[in-house]
Structures are given as C-alpha cells and as structure tokens.
Design a protein around this motif. Structure first.
Motif, PDB file in Angstrom:
ATOM      1  N   THR A   1     -19.415 -24.846  50.359  1.00 27.05           N
ATOM      2  CA  THR A   1     -18.217 -23.948  50.260  1.00 27.05           C
ATOM      3  C   THR A   1     -18.703 -22.802  51.201  1.00 27.05           C
ATOM      4  OG1 THR A   1     -16.820 -22.660  49.061  1.00 27.05           O
ATOM      5  CG2 THR A   1     -18.750 -23.078  48.027  1.00 27.05           C
ATOM      6  N   CYS A   2     -17.676 -22.384  51.831  1.00 27.26           N
ATOM      7  CA  CYS A   2     -17.724 -20.870  52.644  1.00 27.26           C
ATOM      8  C   CYS A   2     -17.922 -19.628  51.436  1.00 27.26           C
ATOM      9  CB  CYS A   2     -16.401 -20.594  53.291  1.00 27.26           C
ATOM     10  SG  CYS A   2     -15.029 -20.381  52.390  1.00 27.26           S
ATOM     11  N   ALA A   3     -17.805 -20.131  50.096  1.00 28.24           N
ATOM     12  CA  ALA A   3     -17.773 -18.899  49.137  1.00 28.24           C
ATOM     13  C   ALA A   3     -19.396 -18.488  49.156  1.00 28.24           C
ATOM     14  CB  ALA A   3     -17.439 -19.282  47.902  1.00 28.24           C
ATOM     15  N   THR A   4     -20.280 -19.559  49.814  1.00 26.44           N
ATOM     16  CA  THR A   4     -21.664 -19.001  49.781  1.00 26.44           C
ATOM     17  C   THR A   4     -22.285 -17.918  50.515  1.00 26.44           C
ATOM     18  OG1 THR A   4     -22.147 -20.463  51.509  1.00 26.44           O
ATOM     19  CG2 THR A   4     -22.291 -21.432  49.252  1.00 26.44           C
ATOM     20  N   TYR A   5     -21.066 -17.516  51.641  1.00 22.48           N
ATOM     21  CA  TYR A   5     -21.160 -16.311  52.482  1.00 22.48           C
ATOM     22  C   TYR A   5     -20.954 -15.003  51.886  1.00 22.48           C
ATOM     23  CZ  TYR A   5     -21.696 -20.095  56.173  1.00 22.48           C
ATOM     24  OH  TYR A   5     -22.101 -21.062  56.905  1.00 22.48           O
ATOM     25  N   GLY A   6     -19.970 -15.108  50.899  1.00 19.70           N
ATOM     26  CA  GLY A   6     -19.654 -14.196  50.278  1.00 19.70           C
ATOM     27  C   GLY A   6     -18.615 -13.154  51.200  1.00 19.70           C
TER      28      GLY A   6
END
Length: 235
Positions: free
Chosen positions: A14-19
């Motif tokens: 997920t893009c959520a890993t980038y914060g």
C-alpha cells in the motif's frame, strides 16, 4: 509458502507505507515512513519478504496500491464488506451506503488540510486496472528477483471532488457532515506510475472517476445484501 513449493509471490502492499512524504508525486524511491498502524504493518511485511528473498529463488513482486475504487464492469464482482467492517470501509462504500439509505449521510473527516479545498487528496485507482497490474506483474515475475511498483493513476483528487462525483454517479444528493481530522490521515498522496509503465507496460485505463463510481453503483443497487440473490433491475 517456500516449504509448499510456491515459486511466485505477488504481495499486496500500500501507499500507506510512505506516510506523508515531503515531495509529490510518490516514486518507489520515496522514503517509507508510515504514520498509521496499517502502513506500519504492511511495511513490516515488505521487510520480511525482502529479508527472505535475499536467500531465495522465489519470484517476488510488491505492488503498492493507492486508493482502490470501482467494480467489475461486467457486473460479476463488487465491494461487499462484512457488516461489522462497513463503518471502517473505503469512502466509496460509505458514499454508496449513504445513497442507499443504509446510513443517514456521509461523514468527511478533515477540512483544514493544506490542499486547495481543505480535504485530503488521494490517487483513486480502479479495481479493474489493479487486476491488470497483477496480471502484468505475474507475467514479468523473475526467479530470485524482487520488483516493487506503485499502482496508481498519477493524479490526485480531493475528498470533496470524490463526493461530488459520487453524487453525480448515484443521482442522490447525499447528506454530508464535515468533522475534525481523523488521526493517522495524511493530507496529500498520489503516485508517479512511471516505473510500472516502463517495466511492466501497465497504464491505468479507467481514470474517469465518475464512470468508475457509476459502474460500482450499478453493482451496489443490484446487490444490496452483498453476494446474496441479486435484485432485478429495470434497464
């Protein structure tokens, strides 16, 4: 998986890993600094896979999804979370629940972000394009190698834009309540899909937000009880 002879792994990340990165758009080289438990858990799984792959010949592809919307255009599949998860589902599900009268209205959390209209900006990727990305990744997976790719359109849309598109696609003037921010949300996230374009020959095709929502809305109307008996609809 290795013990049972699995040779290829396509991992849903997920893009959520980038914060909340300092620069947009997000590339695969953008530092991963997750700010919520979901992003942290996905990054931990990525780290485990990368550690394992150093001494393995398993073919690995890590796909970092952006915000998934839509349904199968042929009407076979749609979004139907379990009842206890509906309240925590995607914004599209909440919009449709409001349009169907399942909930009284839509709650938008956060209107004071540093974005043009104050609401969060996200990169909405149609699920049909996401399926195609998996097929392309499977075709290019190479033993002993790891491929990491963002899967997004490269275009950011605000939550307000999304809600307006949902109102138009459903034909329902959904009641919207604006609330304070939700902890763990980031202001703006959208992808740079150049790497997956160049290496996997993949490009998002279903990029009209309103059209994607119309397809999903048709499925929701026919499947008000999820995957129970479909309702008959006038053409």
């Amino acid at each position: 998986m290795a013990a049972h002879g699995v040779k290829t792994l396509i991992y849903s990340s997920t893009c959520a890993t980038y914060g909340e990165p300092e620069k947009m758009p997000i590339t695969e080289a953008t530092p991963q600094v997750p700010i919520n438990p979901y992003g942290k858990a996905k990054k931990m799984a990525e780290d485990i896979i990368l550690d394992f792959s150093k001494n393995s010949d398993m073919a690995v592809m890590i796909l970092r999804y952006f915000n998934v919307i839509g349904s199968d255009p042929e009407g076979r599949l749609g979004e139907a979370p379990r009842p206890e998860l509906r309240e925590h589902g995607r914004i599209s599900g909440a919009c449709f629940d409001a349009a169907l009268g399942v909930i009284p209205g839509l709650k938008v959390k956060g209107t004071d972000y540093k974005t043009p209209d104050g609401t969060c900006i996200r990169d909405y990727i149609d699920v049909t394009d996401l399926v195609d990305a998996h097929v392309k990744a499977l075709g290019k997976a190479t033993p002993g190698k790891v491929g990491i790719y963002n899967v997004g359109t490269g275009k950011g849309r605000s939550v307000k834009e999304f809600v307006d598109a949902c109102k138009k696609s459903t034909g329902v003037d959904i009641k919207v309540e604006f609330l304070s921010r939700r902890p763990g949300d980031y202001a703006e996230v959208y992808s740079d899909p150049s790497k997956i374009n160049q290496e996997l020959n993949w490009t998002a095709q279903y990029t009209d937000l309103q059209e994607s929502l119309q397809v999903a809305w048709r499925w929701q109307q026919k499947h008000r009880n999820g995957y129970g008996t479909p309702l008959a609809m006038d053409s």
